[in-house]
Design a protein around this motif. Sequence first.
Motif, PDB file in Angstrom:
ATOM      1  N   LEU A  89      -1.671  24.342 -31.565  1.00 48.81           N
ATOM      2  CA  LEU A  89      -0.777  23.672 -32.502  1.00 48.81           C
ATOM      3  C   LEU A  89       0.201  24.666 -33.133  1.00 48.81           C
ATOM      4  N   VAL A  90      -0.286  25.850 -33.482  1.00 52.56           N
ATOM      5  CA  VAL A  90       0.591  26.866 -34.062  1.00 52.56           C
ATOM      6  C   VAL A  90       1.670  27.280 -33.067  1.00 52.56           C
ATOM      7  N   ASP A  91       1.274  27.465 -31.809  1.00 50.01           N
ATOM      8  CA  ASP A  91       2.259  27.809 -30.779  1.00 50.01           C
ATOM      9  C   ASP A  91       3.321  26.732 -30.649  1.00 50.01           C
ATOM     10  N   ALA A  92       2.881  25.465 -30.692  1.00 52.31           N
ATOM     11  CA  ALA A  92       3.818  24.339 -30.558  1.00 52.31           C
ATOM     12  C   ALA A  92       4.797  24.304 -31.725  1.00 52.31           C
ATOM     13  N   VAL A  93       4.289  24.532 -32.939  1.00 48.59           N
ATOM     14  CA  VAL A  93       5.147  24.523 -34.128  1.00 48.59           C
ATOM     15  C   VAL A  93       6.147  25.679 -34.073  1.00 48.59           C
ATOM     16  N   GLN A  94       5.678  26.877 -33.712  1.00 51.43           N
ATOM     17  CA  GLN A  94       6.562  28.037 -33.681  1.00 51.43           C
ATOM     18  C   GLN A  94       7.651  27.917 -32.627  1.00 51.43           C
ATOM     19  N   SER A  95       7.319  27.301 -31.505  1.00 50.54           N
ATOM     20  CA  SER A  95       8.282  27.245 -30.404  1.00 50.54           C
ATOM     21  C   SER A  95       9.149  25.994 -30.437  1.00 50.54           C
ATOM     22  N   SER A  96       8.834  25.058 -31.326  1.00 58.72           N
ATOM     23  CA  SER A  96       9.590  23.803 -31.371  1.00 58.72           C
ATOM     24  C   SER A  96      10.982  24.011 -31.949  1.00 58.72           C
TER      25      SER A  96
END
Length: 335
Positions: A89-96
């Motif tokens: 989830l953190v990766d998704a938020v950072q890369s969004s």
Amino acid sequence: MPKNPRQKQKLLYIIKYLEEKTDPNFGVTVADIIDYLDAYDIKAERKSIYDDLRTLEDFGLDICHNKVGKETVYYLGSREFELPELKLLVDAVQSSKFITGSKSSKLIKKLETLASENDAKALHRGVIVSNRVKTTNEKIYYNIDAVNEAINLRRQITFYYTMWVVSKEGQKKIVKKRRRDGKLYRVSPKALTWDDENYYLIAYDAEEDKIKHFRVDKMESITVTEEKSLGSRTVDRLDLAVYSKQIFGMYGGRLTSVKIRFSNDLIGVVADKFSDKVFITLGRDDTFTLSVDVMLSPQFFGWLFSLGDKAQIISPKSAKDDFVSYLRAVEEKYV
């Protein structure tokens, strides 16, 4: 001496302590729990703590314990979100792209509260995404919420739609301008879709009697009106999932059924772009033919051109002619 009103909250404080301080690699003793409660002026004896831990386990918390030397330590064995899930989830938020930088930081801090303090350190992942551009529109989250509300209530919405232009006054710079000379748009929202890292609204425009799409981050001052949503018959005849796929890159164009011949080694590229459920016909040579409905737009032609001589429009002739015209227009810029 009056009883501390927090005494009734003892179980809640124990849960808070276990969630913040423990995981399968770090446990706490009963003495640690007693000291933690004492800091909040909550008195507890060892026997009551054992009873509390059993009560929490009966309630459904995964209370585990291990022997470390002569001590027994207690910890939460599992949580609603496991650490690998939180990392994802953190990766998704950072890369969004559509989540602003400041909002990304706030969301990640909230995600960290779902892990122990020790595991939360592992969530500072610093994902590197090449050339990542973050939106600057902090109101996009409220836009999405307003659109969803209108869809659920089956109401029309009004909004201003913006675009980036080069300022002609003073020092030239990029500025945001409202389309249609600032005239309000009024549409009946039907669905939200996600494409190329952006949210889009699919809506019915009664004034033009057609389905349109709008980038949500370019919408301003969204108002959910009291007017009932229109265009139900038009939308009922339309498969919104198919429609969103046909709007290639979410840019307008003429919807056309095309046949395209590809080299077999592009099957993965085609499946990624159009899904693995599209209709293909295998050729006698090392090619296959794809039959699909697309919007004939510069974005589609640009994608097709990027595949070089491994892709060729077979039919209809009008699509081939449009592609050739696109190529010639590009060529003229360089001749």
